[in-house]
Design a protein around this motif. Structure first.
Motif, PDB file in Angstrom:
ATOM      1  N   ASP B  15       0.836  -1.216   0.000  1.00 13.87           N
ATOM      2  CA  ASP B  15       0.000   0.000   0.000  1.00 13.87           C
ATOM      3  C   ASP B  15       0.862   1.253   0.000  1.00 13.87           C
ATOM      4  O   ASP B  15       0.585   2.223  -0.716  1.00 13.87           O
ATOM      5  CB  ASP B  15      -0.931   0.010   1.218  1.00 13.87           C
ATOM      6  CG  ASP B  15      -2.093  -0.968   1.035  1.00 13.87           C
ATOM      7  OD1 ASP B  15      -2.294  -1.421  -0.112  1.00 13.87           O
ATOM      8  OD2 ASP B  15      -2.767  -1.285   2.030  1.00 13.87           O
ATOM      9  N   GLU B  16       1.907   1.200   0.823  1.00 17.63           N
ATOM     10  CA  GLU B  16       2.813   2.337   0.906  1.00 17.63           C
ATOM     11  C   GLU B  16       3.503   2.568  -0.449  1.00 17.63           C
ATOM     12  O   GLU B  16       3.623   3.700  -0.923  1.00 17.63           O
ATOM     13  CB  GLU B  16       3.857   2.002   1.979  1.00 17.63           C
ATOM     14  CG  GLU B  16       4.382   3.160   2.793  1.00 17.63           C
ATOM     15  CD  GLU B  16       5.474   2.667   3.755  1.00 17.63           C
ATOM     16  OE1 GLU B  16       6.538   3.262   3.775  1.00 17.63           O
ATOM     17  OE2 GLU B  16       5.240   1.635   4.450  1.00 17.63           O
ATOM     18  N   ALA B  17       3.938   1.469  -1.070  1.00 20.00           N
ATOM     19  CA  ALA B  17       4.616   1.564  -2.366  1.00 20.00           C
ATOM     20  C   ALA B  17       3.689   2.148  -3.423  1.00 20.00           C
ATOM     21  O   ALA B  17       4.077   3.032  -4.200  1.00 20.00           O
ATOM     22  CB  ALA B  17       5.108   0.181  -2.799  1.00 20.00           C
ATOM     23  N   LEU B  18       2.438   1.662  -3.435  1.00 19.55           N
ATOM     24  CA  LEU B  18       1.476   2.147  -4.437  1.00 19.55           C
ATOM     25  C   LEU B  18       1.123   3.601  -4.173  1.00 19.55           C
ATOM     26  O   LEU B  18       0.914   4.390  -5.110  1.00 19.55           O
ATOM     27  CB  LEU B  18       0.222   1.266  -4.429  1.00 19.55           C
ATOM     28  CG  LEU B  18       0.466  -0.185  -4.885  1.00 19.55           C
ATOM     29  CD1 LEU B  18      -0.766  -1.046  -4.635  1.00 19.55           C
ATOM     30  CD2 LEU B  18       0.860  -0.235  -6.354  1.00 19.55           C
ATOM     31  N   GLY B  19       1.079   3.993  -2.907  1.00 22.54           N
ATOM     32  CA  GLY B  19       0.836   5.395  -2.534  1.00 22.54           C
ATOM     33  C   GLY B  19       1.943   6.291  -3.080  1.00 22.54           C
ATOM     34  O   GLY B  19       1.687   7.355  -3.650  1.00 22.54           O
ATOM     35  N   LEU B  20       3.174   5.835  -2.931  1.00 21.04           N
ATOM     36  CA  LEU B  20       4.323   6.600  -3.437  1.00 21.04           C
ATOM     37  C   LEU B  20       4.247   6.750  -4.955  1.00 21.04           C
ATOM     38  O   LEU B  20       4.450   7.838  -5.500  1.00 21.04           O
ATOM     39  CB  LEU B  20       5.622   5.885  -3.066  1.00 21.04           C
ATOM     40  CG  LEU B  20       6.129   6.095  -1.641  1.00 21.04           C
ATOM     41  CD1 LEU B  20       7.169   5.026  -1.296  1.00 21.04           C
ATOM     42  CD2 LEU B  20       6.735   7.494  -1.487  1.00 21.04           C
ATOM     43  N   LEU B  21       3.934   5.646  -5.648  1.00 17.21           N
ATOM     44  CA  LEU B  21       3.858   5.702  -7.115  1.00 17.21           C
ATOM     45  C   LEU B  21       2.728   6.631  -7.553  1.00 17.21           C
ATOM     46  O   LEU B  21       2.845   7.357  -8.539  1.00 17.21           O
ATOM     47  CB  LEU B  21       3.643   4.302  -7.697  1.00 17.21           C
ATOM     48  CG  LEU B  21       4.801   3.325  -7.563  1.00 17.21           C
ATOM     49  CD1 LEU B  21       4.457   2.003  -8.232  1.00 17.21           C
ATOM     50  CD2 LEU B  21       6.084   3.898  -8.168  1.00 17.21           C
ATOM     51  N   ASP B  22       1.629   6.605  -6.797  1.00 18.32           N
ATOM     52  CA  ASP B  22       0.488   7.453  -7.110  1.00 18.32           C
ATOM     53  C   ASP B  22       0.878   8.933  -7.006  1.00 18.32           C
ATOM     54  O   ASP B  22       0.516   9.748  -7.852  1.00 18.32           O
ATOM     55  CB  ASP B  22      -0.636   7.134  -6.115  1.00 18.32           C
ATOM     56  CG  ASP B  22      -1.966   7.692  -6.569  1.00 18.32           C
ATOM     57  OD1 ASP B  22      -2.402   7.306  -7.671  1.00 18.32           O
ATOM     58  OD2 ASP B  22      -2.538   8.524  -5.844  1.00 18.32           O
ATOM     59  N   GLU B  23       1.663   9.216  -6.005  1.00 19.80           N
ATOM     60  CA  GLU B  23       2.070  10.591  -5.736  1.00 19.80           C
ATOM     61  C   GLU B  23       3.164  11.033  -6.724  1.00 19.80           C
ATOM     62  O   GLU B  23       3.141  12.150  -7.228  1.00 19.80           O
ATOM     63  CB  GLU B  23       2.594  10.603  -4.297  1.00 19.80           C
ATOM     64  CG  GLU B  23       3.122  11.893  -3.747  1.00 19.80           C
ATOM     65  CD  GLU B  23       3.845  11.618  -2.419  1.00 19.80           C
ATOM     66  OE1 GLU B  23       4.898  12.220  -2.199  1.00 19.80           O
ATOM     67  OE2 GLU B  23       3.378  10.764  -1.640  1.00 19.80           O
ATOM     68  N   LEU B  24       4.102  10.137  -7.038  1.00 14.52           N
ATOM     69  CA  LEU B  24       5.286  10.538  -7.807  1.00 14.52           C
ATOM     70  C   LEU B  24       5.121  10.367  -9.312  1.00 14.52           C
ATOM     71  O   LEU B  24       5.824  11.007 -10.091  1.00 14.52           O
ATOM     72  CB  LEU B  24       6.503   9.731  -7.338  1.00 14.52           C
ATOM     73  CG  LEU B  24       6.853   9.878  -5.856  1.00 14.52           C
ATOM     74  CD1 LEU B  24       7.855   8.814  -5.419  1.00 14.52           C
ATOM     75  CD2 LEU B  24       7.401  11.277  -5.589  1.00 14.52           C
ATOM     76  N   GLY B  25       4.206   9.481  -9.719  1.00 14.15           N
ATOM     77  CA  GLY B  25       3.912   9.285 -11.142  1.00 14.15           C
ATOM     78  C   GLY B  25       5.151   8.975 -11.961  1.00 14.15           C
ATOM     79  O   GLY B  25       5.940   8.107 -11.600  1.00 14.15           O
TER      80      GLY B  25
END
Lengths: 171, 290
Positions: B15-25
């Motif tokens: 979840d944390e990893a996907l959150g980061l990818l969502d934010e950083l694109g």
């Protein structure tokens, strides 16, 4: 942009703490930050295996791993092998069997060999060649390297058998 | 050689990893085994501002058969594939390919999913997944979707994977009885990319081909699925004529270019020969031999 971060890596049994940039490769951390220059850089493109070290006992090309990825892990380099000034059996065997000429690839060759011998104490020549196929040597032609690993295997097996034999004699 | 500066993230959960990818694109790249990505960073072919290292996330290193699927986790490494008795007995195309990836030291770290997401046209696993008709599960913070391997690759180093997504699982239809596979690779030396490689996966039914999967490596802008060859085999008895026909169709599906590894004609011919040999080997294995 690139913020240094603290890492603690246990290198050859010693806990080492340093602030490193995330882009620092493990090999540069070993060679430049810790001044352990026994680990060599041969090709820089993940082909040659000269920079091989053991991470948690597993051979890894240290030019293809970030130092920050080794945080909290155990790393073994060639400097760990000659404990107390006595050559490790693999070092003695490389010397005895002429398993090196210029010696540049040797640290990587030896660390990969040690991992092989831990897994397979009695490897066939085919096993040795297979295990070392990611380590390139430009001088020896490999024949003596294979001989050296075979000889080290025999030495290590004999050494391991001594305590058992002694114990058997006592009982 | 040093990579360009980047910020390093090592999340502990998916979840944390996907959150980061969502934010950083698009500014972020996912780091799994790193055996392709780190060389690219060093050569400065890639210089993402952020790396999201998934190695600290637990439970991503798995290979299991469940609910009619073989499931491969994002951190399942080449080395584990090489040693898997499950793959050796039921998914021979994977077991054949694993020890031919790069060299033993690279196989200690490199992952199947990372290799597939990297999508090098000379990479081996994409071809294997095409032959196996695999599904790829692509997960982002807000959604999970499944894409067929044949729809995943869109060109050299290009895939359907969005910057906000992680290839979270590879799903392969569970092998049934009378299944056999093979992976044949021509390389100049250990650790080199394929000059040509061919993946074959066969499912036999009552002495005829139930389904056939054929994938081609390094003979086009992406890993190729030889669909016409597969179709020609379906329902056929696997005699020499059928095998030759399918191999000719596979050779036609190849789109090789000439380079230092060989000419167009040479590579096409290797595809033909390897498809023949691969079909024979897979057939033998499907019948319980080899």
């Amino acid at each position: 942009m690139s913020v240094s971060q603290p890492i603690t890596v246990t290198v050859n049994g010693d806990r080492k703490t340093a602030e490193v940039e995330p882009r620092l490769l493990l090999v540069h951390f070993l060679r430049e930050t810790l001044r352990l220059t026994g680990t060599h850089i041969g090709c820089d493109t993940t082909h040659c295996g000269a920079c091989t070290v053991l991470v948690e006992g597993v051979p890894v090309k240290s030019c293809t791993m970030l130092a920050v990825q080794a945080d909290g892990q155990q790393v073994t380099t060639v400097e760990a092998l000659a404990a107390g000034g006595t050559l490790h059996p693999i070092q003695a065997a490389f010397k005895q069997e002429h398993g090196l000429q210029c010696g540049f690839c040797t640290p990587g060759m030896m660390l990969t060999s040690i991992a092989l011998l831990q897994e397979k104490p009695d490897p066939t020549d085919e096993d040795i060649r297979w295990a070392l196929s990611g380590n390139i040597c430009r001088c020896t032609g490999y024949m003596n390297i294979v001989k050296a690993v075979r000889s080290a295997a025999a030495q290590m097996k004999a050494a391991a058998a001594v305590p058992a034999a002694t114990a058997a004699a006592r009982s | 050689m040093l990579p360009a500066p980047f910020e390093y993230h090592a999340p502990n959960t998916m979840d944390e990893a996907l959150g980061l990818l969502d934010e950083l694109g698009e500014d972020a790249k996912v780091l799994a085994g790193g055996q392709s990505l780190i060389p690219l960073l060093k050569l400065r072919f890639a210089s993402p501002a952020h790396l999201v290292d998934i190695n600290k996330i637990k439970d991503l290193d798995f290979l299991e058969e469940r609910d009619g699927m073989l499931r491969v986790g994002p951190l399942f490494r080449h080395k584990s594939a090489e040693r898997s008795s499950l793959l050796a007995s039921r998914y021979q195309v994977m077991a054949d390919a694993a020890p031919q990836i790069a060299d033993p030291i690279i196989r200690n770290r490199g992952t199947i999913a990372g290799s597939v997401a990297h999508a090098d046209p000379s990479g081996d696993w994409g071809t294997v997944l095409l032959a196996l008709d695999a599904d790829l599960v692509l997960r982002s913070r807000s959604a999970t979707r499944t894409v067929k391997a044949r729809e995943f690759f869109s060109g050299p180093f290009s895939t359907a994977l969005q910057p906000t997504e992680i290839l979270s699982e590879i799903r392969i239809p569970a092998a049934r009885p009378q299944t056999g596979g093979a992976y044949l690779k021509l390389e100049r030396k250990v650790g080199d990319f394929a000059t040509v490689a061919v993946a074959v996966h066969l499912q036999m039914e009552d002495g005829k081909v139930g389904s056939a999967g054929i994938g081609l490596t390094a003979v086009g802008p992406q890993n190729i699925k030889a669909g016409q060859a597969e179709a020609a085999l379906r329902g056929a008895s696997l005699d020499d004529t059928t095998i030759k026909e399918a191999a000719a169709l596979a050779a036609e599906a190849a789109e090789p270019t000439a380079d230092q590894r060989g000419s167009v004609e040479y590579k096409r011919n290797v595809v033909r020969v390897f498809t023949e040999r691969g079909l024979k080997r897979a057939y033998e294995r499907a019948r319980g031999g080899g």
